[in-house]
Each structure stands twice: as structure tokens, then as C-alpha cells.
Motif scaffolding. Structure first.
Motif, PDB file in Angstrom:
ATOM      1  N   THR A  45       5.052  10.051  -6.753  1.00  0.00           N
ATOM      2  CA  THR A  45       3.696  10.477  -7.142  1.00  0.00           C
ATOM      3  C   THR A  45       3.326  11.750  -6.380  1.00  0.00           C
ATOM      4  O   THR A  45       2.840  12.729  -6.967  1.00  0.00           O
ATOM      5  CB  THR A  45       2.680   9.347  -6.835  1.00  0.00           C
ATOM      6  N   ILE A 113      -5.600   8.146  -4.940  1.00  0.00           N
ATOM      7  CA  ILE A 113      -4.568   7.268  -5.498  1.00  0.00           C
ATOM      8  C   ILE A 113      -4.320   6.124  -4.516  1.00  0.00           C
ATOM      9  O   ILE A 113      -3.633   6.295  -3.489  1.00  0.00           O
ATOM     10  CB  ILE A 113      -3.234   8.032  -5.742  1.00  0.00           C
ATOM     11  N   ASN A 115      -2.347   3.538  -3.737  1.00  0.00           N
ATOM     12  CA  ASN A 115      -1.015   3.092  -4.156  1.00  0.00           C
ATOM     13  C   ASN A 115      -0.349   2.122  -3.180  1.00  0.00           C
ATOM     14  O   ASN A 115       0.432   1.272  -3.599  1.00  0.00           O
ATOM     15  CB  ASN A 115      -0.138   4.350  -4.324  1.00  0.00           C
ATOM     16  N   ASN A 167      -6.215   2.866  -8.969  1.00  0.00           N
ATOM     17  CA  ASN A 167      -5.721   1.715  -8.193  1.00  0.00           C
ATOM     18  C   ASN A 167      -4.395   1.240  -8.774  1.00  0.00           C
ATOM     19  O   ASN A 167      -4.325   0.846  -9.951  1.00  0.00           O
ATOM     20  CB  ASN A 167      -6.711   0.545  -8.273  1.00  0.00           C
ATOM     21  N   VAL A 168      -3.355   1.272  -7.961  1.00  0.00           N
ATOM     22  CA  VAL A 168      -2.048   0.779  -8.437  1.00  0.00           C
ATOM     23  C   VAL A 168      -2.018  -0.739  -8.266  1.00  0.00           C
ATOM     24  O   VAL A 168      -1.938  -1.260  -7.156  1.00  0.00           O
ATOM     25  CB  VAL A 168      -0.887   1.470  -7.687  1.00  0.00           C
ATOM     26  N   SER A 170      -0.700  -4.464 -10.597  1.00  0.00           N
ATOM     27  CA  SER A 170       0.587  -5.002 -11.053  1.00  0.00           C
ATOM     28  C   SER A 170       0.342  -6.063 -12.121  1.00  0.00           C
ATOM     29  O   SER A 170      -0.700  -6.726 -12.115  1.00  0.00           O
ATOM     30  CB  SER A 170       1.304  -5.654  -9.870  1.00  0.00           C
ATOM     31  N   LYS A 202      -3.617  -8.155  -6.268  1.00  0.00           N
ATOM     32  CA  LYS A 202      -3.448  -7.201  -7.382  1.00  0.00           C
ATOM     33  C   LYS A 202      -4.544  -7.413  -8.442  1.00  0.00           C
ATOM     34  O   LYS A 202      -4.972  -6.462  -9.098  1.00  0.00           O
ATOM     35  CB  LYS A 202      -2.046  -7.351  -7.981  1.00  0.00           C
ATOM     36  N   SER A 227      -7.231   1.193 -13.185  1.00  0.00           N
ATOM     37  CA  SER A 227      -6.132   0.519 -12.484  1.00  0.00           C
ATOM     38  C   SER A 227      -4.913   0.550 -13.397  1.00  0.00           C
ATOM     39  O   SER A 227      -5.016   0.895 -14.585  1.00  0.00           O
ATOM     40  CB  SER A 227      -6.522  -0.918 -12.155  1.00  0.00           C
ATOM     41  N   HIS A 229      -0.499  -0.887 -13.988  1.00  0.00           N
ATOM     42  CA  HIS A 229       0.761  -1.533 -13.614  1.00  0.00           C
ATOM     43  C   HIS A 229       1.850  -0.461 -13.744  1.00  0.00           C
ATOM     44  O   HIS A 229       2.012   0.129 -14.814  1.00  0.00           O
ATOM     45  CB  HIS A 229       1.034  -2.692 -14.581  1.00  0.00           C
ATOM     46  N   PRO A 230       2.603  -0.210 -12.659  1.00  0.00           N
ATOM     47  CA  PRO A 230       3.591   0.881 -12.757  1.00  0.00           C
ATOM     48  C   PRO A 230       4.846   0.513 -13.526  1.00  0.00           C
ATOM     49  O   PRO A 230       5.581   1.407 -13.963  1.00  0.00           O
ATOM     50  CB  PRO A 230       3.928   1.171 -11.290  1.00  0.00           C
ATOM     51  N   THR A 266       2.904   6.212 -14.884  1.00  0.00           N
ATOM     52  CA  THR A 266       1.553   5.787 -15.281  1.00  0.00           C
ATOM     53  C   THR A 266       0.520   6.280 -14.260  1.00  0.00           C
ATOM     54  O   THR A 266      -0.571   6.720 -14.635  1.00  0.00           O
ATOM     55  CB  THR A 266       1.490   4.257 -15.469  1.00  0.00           C
ATOM     56  N   THR A 267       0.876   6.247 -12.987  1.00  0.00           N
ATOM     57  CA  THR A 267      -0.042   6.761 -11.953  1.00  0.00           C
ATOM     58  C   THR A 267      -0.343   8.237 -12.216  1.00  0.00           C
ATOM     59  O   THR A 267      -1.516   8.659 -12.208  1.00  0.00           O
ATOM     60  CB  THR A 267       0.597   6.630 -10.550  1.00  0.00           C
TER      61      THR A 267
END
Ligand SMILES: NC(=O)c1ccc[n+]([C@@H]2O[C@H](COP(=O)([O-])OP(=O)(O)OC[C@H]3O[C@@H](n4cnc5c(N)ncnc54)[C@H](OP(=O)(O)O)[C@@H]3O)[C@@H](O)[C@H]2O)c1
Length: 316
Positions: A45, A113, A115, A167-168, A170, A202, A227, A229-230, A266-267
Motif C-alpha cells: 500500500t 489507512i 491497516n 479501515n482494513v 476482513s 474485524k 472498510s 476485506h483485502p 482494494t485498499t
């Protein structure tokens, strides 16, 4: 999904990389903080935001690891604007110190970010005596965001550029305790289940972004909060507490799971892509808007978590 090359409405799929979803975007007017920028998705990132001209502040708890990442990015991108600052999200004192140093630096802040994360650790308490996954993944980021919000608002006003908070989370948010967040037992070792506690933290990332988005809209502030999900399972250091799964994942992952450039897509999409302008309170996956669990869409739960987090971060 990406095996079949399925593209969502954004035109991107699970196989898109962070470079692809930000192709042609000029981020040179922007300043970003990336937490957990010393490893995995956070490194990529940072690299791709820097490649697009963003001034990136890497917020890391291991300064040496952060410096090494910075140097390797500078070798590839000599013009990259990168700073490294100390931040331990499991310590509220560290979060407060980071925010105060950032404010003293007079840097603007367009992108935050959130993360950094720990996954499925054995039961541990943070320095503030709060269960470690909740403390690191949610509470540290909640406090950090709160303390930096005025700087983001000022930047958005003065630059007339939309601020973005990312917000990362999941898909693991679906595997939380049955009540979602264990408000009355947040620090109880009895009944602690490592994967449910990860899922809880999460889920909290999604609820935090959702309630924050609602508040920012109500205030009429030009800052969005989303938010995401990566992807799973991206072969990073996240599985450090689960050696066997980690080894198998690393062996098989390269054949049919996302790699790190895909894992950071996605981030970077949510942070930089103009398609996301004005979109707030959403949950993304594979660089498209996704559909989180019913609990993650529960506005009352989001409000309750907000109040709970305020109490924990500002104890009387
Ligand atoms: N990998 C996946 O498949 C996957 C799937 C779904 C969601 N995610 C999410 O993606 C995010 C990034 O994970 P990753 O896969 O890139 O894992 P990673 O390689 O382990 O990176 C996690 C980063 O968070 C940092 N961190 C951990 N605790 C911290 C603390 N107390 N204070 C400050 N920084 C801290 C780590 O620093 P140190 O190196 O110093 O420990 C590291 O830089 C996490 O939020 C994770 O939940 C990942």
C-alpha cells in the motif's frame, strides 16, 4: 472468484493489483498515514501510494523494519516522499504521542489507512489491560482516527479535496462471537476463542467506519469512511501465531490465492480511485462494494460500539 476473471461494476476483479486499480491517478497533492506499513499489505500500500505521488507517513512499531521498507521503496522510486513514525496501536499512550507529534509536524492529512493488525493471537492483554486483538485492531485505530480527525477536517477544508478513512477489515468478521461484540466480557479469558476474538475485532473495524461515516455525513464534512476485506489468504506475516497453517498457506497460496499486490488493491482503490468519491459507510472487497454480515450492518450495534470505545479510550 478471480480465477474466473469476474469483473465487478468497478471494472476490477479479485485479480486486479494495487497498481492496476490506481493506474493514471495523480496523488501528488495528498498526504497519507498507513498503519502497519512495515509488513505485508501495508508495505505494498505504501509503495503504490508513493508511486502515485502521495506523501506517505509509515506508522510502525518497529522503526528499523520501517526504515528498511522506506529504503527499498526509495531504491525503486527515488522521488517517493516517505516518512517513518513510531506507533504502537496496542498502547493508548503511544497512539496519543503519535497523534501529538503528527499535529506538531503541521503536515496535512488526506488519507488515513487503518491497516495494521494481529490475527488469532493467544489470549493476551495490551499495555492498557485490554484484550490484545480488540485493543490493536480496533481500539488503537479508533483513538488514532479520533485524534487525527481535526487535522483531516482542516486539510479537507483548506485543500477542497475529499478526505478518506479506510479501515482494513476482513471476511473473518463473519466468524465472531454470537453476540458480535462481547461488551460485558471484552477482557475475559474464560470463553476467549482466538478466531472469534479476531472476528470480533474485524467486525468492529466495519462498525467503526459505518458509524463514523454517519457522523461525518451528519456534520457535512467532506471526509468518507469505508472498510474492506483485502482478500484471503494473502501470504503475509499475519499468520505468525499459526505456524502450520502459515506454511501450508505459503506453499499453496501462490497457486490459487491472492498475492500481495492483489491483496493491497482494494485498499488502494478505496483510498485513491475517483470512482469512490463521495461513497461512505460501505464495505468493499475485490475493489467493488460488497455485502458484509447482518451484524456489520446493524446501526444500533455500531452506535453501541462507538460509545463503548469512547469510554475505553477516555476512562474517567
Ligand atoms: N493477509 C490476509 O490474508 C488478510 C486477510 C484479511 C484481512 N487482512 C488484514 O490486513 C491487514 C494487514 O495484514 P497483513 O496480512 O499485511 O499482515 P502482516 O504482514 O502481519 O502486517 C501487519 C502489520 O501490522 C503491524 N502491527 C501489528 N501489531 C501492531 C501494533 N500493536 N502497533 C502497530 N503496528 C502493529 C505489524 O507490525 P510488526 O511487523 O511490527 O508486527 C505489521 O506491520 C490486517 O488488518 C489484517 O487483519 C489480511
Amino acid at each position: 472468484m478471480w480465477i474466473f476473471g469476474w469483473k465487478g461494476p468497478s471494472g476490477f476483479s479479485a485479480s486486479s493489483t494495487a497498481e492496476e486499480v490506481t493506474q493514471g491517478i495523480d496523488g501528488s497533492a495528498l498526504t497519507a498515514i498507513v498503519t502497519g506499513a512495515s509488513s505485508g499489505i501495508g508495505v505494498e500500500t505504501t509503495r503504490v501510494l508513493a508511486l502515485r505521488g502521495v506523501h506517505v507517513v509509515m506508522a510502525v512499531r518497529n522503526a528499523d523494519a520501517g526504515q528498511n521498507v522506506k529504503e527499498s521503496i526509495l531504491k525503486e522510486i527515488p522521488s517517493a516522499k516517505i516518512d517513518v513514525m513510531d506507533l504502537d496501536l496496542s498502547s493508548m499512550a503511544s497512539v496519543r504521542k503519535f497523534a501529538s507529534q503528527y499535529q506538531s509536524s503541521n503536515l496535512p492529512l488526506n488519507l488515513l489507512i487503518n491497516n495494521a493488525g494481529v490475527m488469532a493471537s493467544p489470549f493476551m492483554l495490551s499495555q492498557d489491560k485490554i484484550e490484545l486483538q480488540f485493543a490493536t485492531n480496533h481500539l488503537g485505530h479508533f483513538l488514532l482516527t479520533d485524534l487525527l480527525l481535526e487535522t483531516m477536517k482542516r486539510t479537507a477544508r483548506e485543500s477542497d479535496i475529499e478526505g478518506r478513512i479506510v479501515n482494513v477489515s476482513s471476511e473473518g468478521h463473519r466468524i465472531a462471537y454470537s453476540e458480535g461484540i462481547r461488551f460485558d466480557k471484552i477482557n475475559d479469558e474464560s470463553g476467549y476463542y482466538t478466531w472469534y476474538a479476531y472476528g470480533q475485532s474485524k467486525l468492529a473495524n466495519i462498525l467503526h467506519a459505518k458509524e463514523l461515516a454517519r457522523r461525518l455525513k451528519e456534520e457535512g464534512v467532506e471526509i468518507t469512511a469505508n472498510s474492506l476485506h483485502p482478500g484471503a489468504i494473502i501470504s503475509t506475516n499475519l499468520m505468525r501465531h499459526h505456524g502450520l497453517i502459515n506454511t501450508v498457506g505459503q506453499m499453496l497460496g501462490k497457486y490459487f490465492l491472492k498475492n500481495i499486490p492483489q491483496g493491497a488493491a482494494t485498499t488502494c482503490y478505496v483510498a485513491l480511485n475517483p470512482q469512490v468519491k463521495g461513497v461512505s459507510g460501505e464495505y468493499f472487497l475485490d475493489s467493488n462494494i460488497g455485502n458484509p454480515s447482518a451484524k456489520a450492518k446493524d446501526a444500533d450495534l455500531a452506535k453501541k460500539l462507538w460509545d463503548f470505545s469512547c469510554t475505553l479510550t477516555n476512562p474517567k
